[in-house]
Design a protein around this motif. Structure first.
Motif, mmCIF file in Angstrom:
data_model
loop_
_atom_site.group_PDB
_atom_site.id
_atom_site.type_symbol
_atom_site.label_atom_id
_atom_site.label_comp_id
_atom_site.label_asym_id
_atom_site.label_seq_id
_atom_site.Cartn_x
_atom_site.Cartn_y
_atom_site.Cartn_z
ATOM 1 N N LEU A 133 2.854 -0.328 -2.245
ATOM 2 C CA LEU A 133 2.777 -1.724 -1.823
ATOM 3 C C LEU A 133 3.942 -2.261 -2.952
ATOM 4 C CD1 LEU A 133 -0.660 -2.495 -1.812
ATOM 5 C CD2 LEU A 133 0.842 -3.097 -0.119
ATOM 6 N N GLN A 134 3.899 -1.779 -4.083
ATOM 7 C CA GLN A 134 5.027 -2.537 -5.099
ATOM 8 C C GLN A 134 6.341 -2.072 -4.723
ATOM 9 O OE1 GLN A 134 3.781 -3.939 -8.361
ATOM 10 N NE2 GLN A 134 5.865 -4.880 -7.792
ATOM 11 N N CYS A 186 1.015 2.143 3.020
ATOM 12 C CA CYS A 186 0.371 0.777 2.775
ATOM 13 C C CYS A 186 -0.775 0.591 3.837
ATOM 14 C CB CYS A 186 1.368 -0.242 2.803
ATOM 15 S SG CYS A 186 2.643 -0.238 1.349
ATOM 16 N N ARG A 227 -1.965 3.760 -2.912
ATOM 17 C CA ARG A 227 -1.535 2.659 -2.238
ATOM 18 C C ARG A 227 -0.574 1.803 -3.280
ATOM 19 N NH1 ARG A 227 -5.012 -0.661 0.003
ATOM 20 N NH2 ARG A 227 -3.507 -1.431 1.926
ATOM 21 N N LEU A 228 -1.214 1.453 -4.166
ATOM 22 C CA LEU A 228 -0.755 0.372 -4.939
ATOM 23 C C LEU A 228 1.148 0.492 -5.440
ATOM 24 C CD1 LEU A 228 -0.759 -2.469 -6.219
ATOM 25 C CD2 LEU A 228 -1.973 -1.197 -8.273
ATOM 26 N N ASP A 262 2.912 -9.067 -8.927
ATOM 27 C CA ASP A 262 1.627 -8.316 -8.794
ATOM 28 C C ASP A 262 1.517 -7.891 -7.398
ATOM 29 O OD1 ASP A 262 -0.709 -7.099 -9.009
ATOM 30 O OD2 ASP A 262 -1.877 -9.156 -9.575
ATOM 31 N N ALA A 263 1.637 -6.654 -7.294
ATOM 32 C CA ALA A 263 1.445 -6.309 -5.724
ATOM 33 C C ALA A 263 -0.156 -5.989 -5.511
ATOM 34 C CB ALA A 263 1.985 -4.951 -5.417
ATOM 35 N N SER A 264 -1.003 -5.959 -6.530
ATOM 36 C CA SER A 264 -2.293 -5.607 -6.056
ATOM 37 C C SER A 264 -3.052 -7.000 -5.377
ATOM 38 C CB SER A 264 -3.091 -5.669 -7.389
ATOM 39 O OG SER A 264 -3.207 -6.794 -8.132
ATOM 40 N N ASP A 302 -6.698 3.136 -3.888
ATOM 41 C CA ASP A 302 -6.057 2.104 -4.258
ATOM 42 C C ASP A 302 -5.106 2.499 -5.322
ATOM 43 O OD1 ASP A 302 -7.448 0.557 -2.722
ATOM 44 O OD2 ASP A 302 -8.615 -0.631 -4.219
ATOM 45 N N SER A 303 -5.197 3.585 -5.727
ATOM 46 C CA SER A 303 -4.330 4.173 -7.163
ATOM 47 C C SER A 303 -3.188 4.678 -6.433
ATOM 48 C CB SER A 303 -5.070 4.802 -7.849
ATOM 49 O OG SER A 303 -5.463 6.048 -7.064
ATOM 50 N N LEU A 320 -3.593 -5.365 -1.939
ATOM 51 C CA LEU A 320 -4.501 -4.335 -1.350
ATOM 52 C C LEU A 320 -5.195 -4.488 -0.441
ATOM 53 C CD1 LEU A 320 -5.162 -2.915 -5.248
ATOM 54 C CD2 LEU A 320 -3.890 -1.536 -3.396
#
Length: 275
Positions: free
Chosen positions: A162-163, A148, A158-159, A172-174, A155-156, A177
């Motif tokens: 993060l989730q 993270c 890391r997301l 929603d983890a976005s 982003d694809s 970001l």
């Protein structure tokens, strides 16, 4: 009453016999007994906007000092311990006047809050810890944290980390970001590494609110561990459902309610100045 002002607090810090300047940038709002809010590892305090507004509405003055390396805050970044970072927070409390404050720390911020309470019990009357972890964090959570914090990753990639690391499965983890400060995170992790846990774990014996997330990968509910197991009646525990380690963007209203309920049952203290 909810208007914000920016304060600058300055102090000196000794390293290797040399005084170094420290500057702490603070967002202040509200009037009443003071609550200081400290953000999570490598993050700023703007994600506490909704919670800060709820505290102000409930009659509290909220101070949000920016960690070193974020916003206008800066100071030595080598050879720093949690006691140095706690001294930044304590300087903010002392400069604002009108008696001791309650410190709320989210995740990493809870360590600084507890150190501050132990170092200066005259300035800290209680601590609220939000999504705090156990003494030893699950390895998968540490691995996820590294991904993270790596802003070079797309982003694809890391997301999903993060989730899994910070958010409950249906949230929603976005929203996380952005808002990371890896250099500040490195400073903070190094400070934690050189500060013995025994010196701050009990927060100097002050009253503690432990707001814990039911889907926290750093402290899974299934392990059965809670801070009250270690510290007993010192701790008031509140469980927040449908939340992970991020907690604040996931359930701000529930977190704010837990904080206000705890604050309202504390003994009265002198009010701080109006914003």
């Amino acid at each position: 009453m909810n208007a914000r002002t920016r304060l600058v607090v300055e102090r000196n810090e000794m390293h290797d016999g040399v005084n170094h300047p420290v500057r702490i940038d603070v967002v202040a709002q509200g009037q009443g007994p003071r609550v200081v809010i400290l953000p999570s590892l490598g993050r700023a305090s703007d994600e506490f906007d909704e919670i800060a507004a709820s505290l102000v509405e409930a009659g509290y003055r909220v101070l949000r000092p920016a960690p070193r390396g974020i916003g206008g805050s800066d100071g030595p970044r080598e050879g720093v311990s949690l006691h140095d970072l706690a001294a930044d927070v304590l300087a903010v409390i002392a400069s604002d006047g009108a008696g001791p404050a309650v410190i709320a720390g989210h995740a990493f911020g809870n360590w600084i809050a507890r150190v501050a309470a132990g170092d200066r019990p005259d300035l800290v009357r209680a601590v609220m810890i939000l999504a705090a972890g156990p003494r030893k964090v699950a390895p998968l959570a540490i691995q996820g944290l590294e991904q993270c914090l790596d802003l070079s990753l797309p982003d694809s990639q890391r997301l999903p980390w993060l989730q899994a690391t910070f958010f409950a499965k249906d949230n929603d983890a976005s929203v996380w970001l952005d808002g990371w400060y890896p250099d500040a995170a490195r400073l903070q992790r190094a400070a934690k590494a050189v500060t013995p846990i025994e010196g701050w774990w009990a927060a100097g014996g002050v009253p503690l609110l432990d707001v814990w997330a039911a889907e926290d990968a750093f402290a899974p509910e299934g392990t059965g561990w809670r801070l009250a197991d270690d510290l007993g009646d010192q701790v008031t525990s509140v469980r927040i459902a449908n939340a992970g380690h991020a907690l604040i963007p996931e359930q701000p209203e529930k977190v704010a309610r837990a904080m206000v309920d705890f604050l309202n049952q504390l003994p009265h203290t002198t009010s701080g100045p109006a914003a």
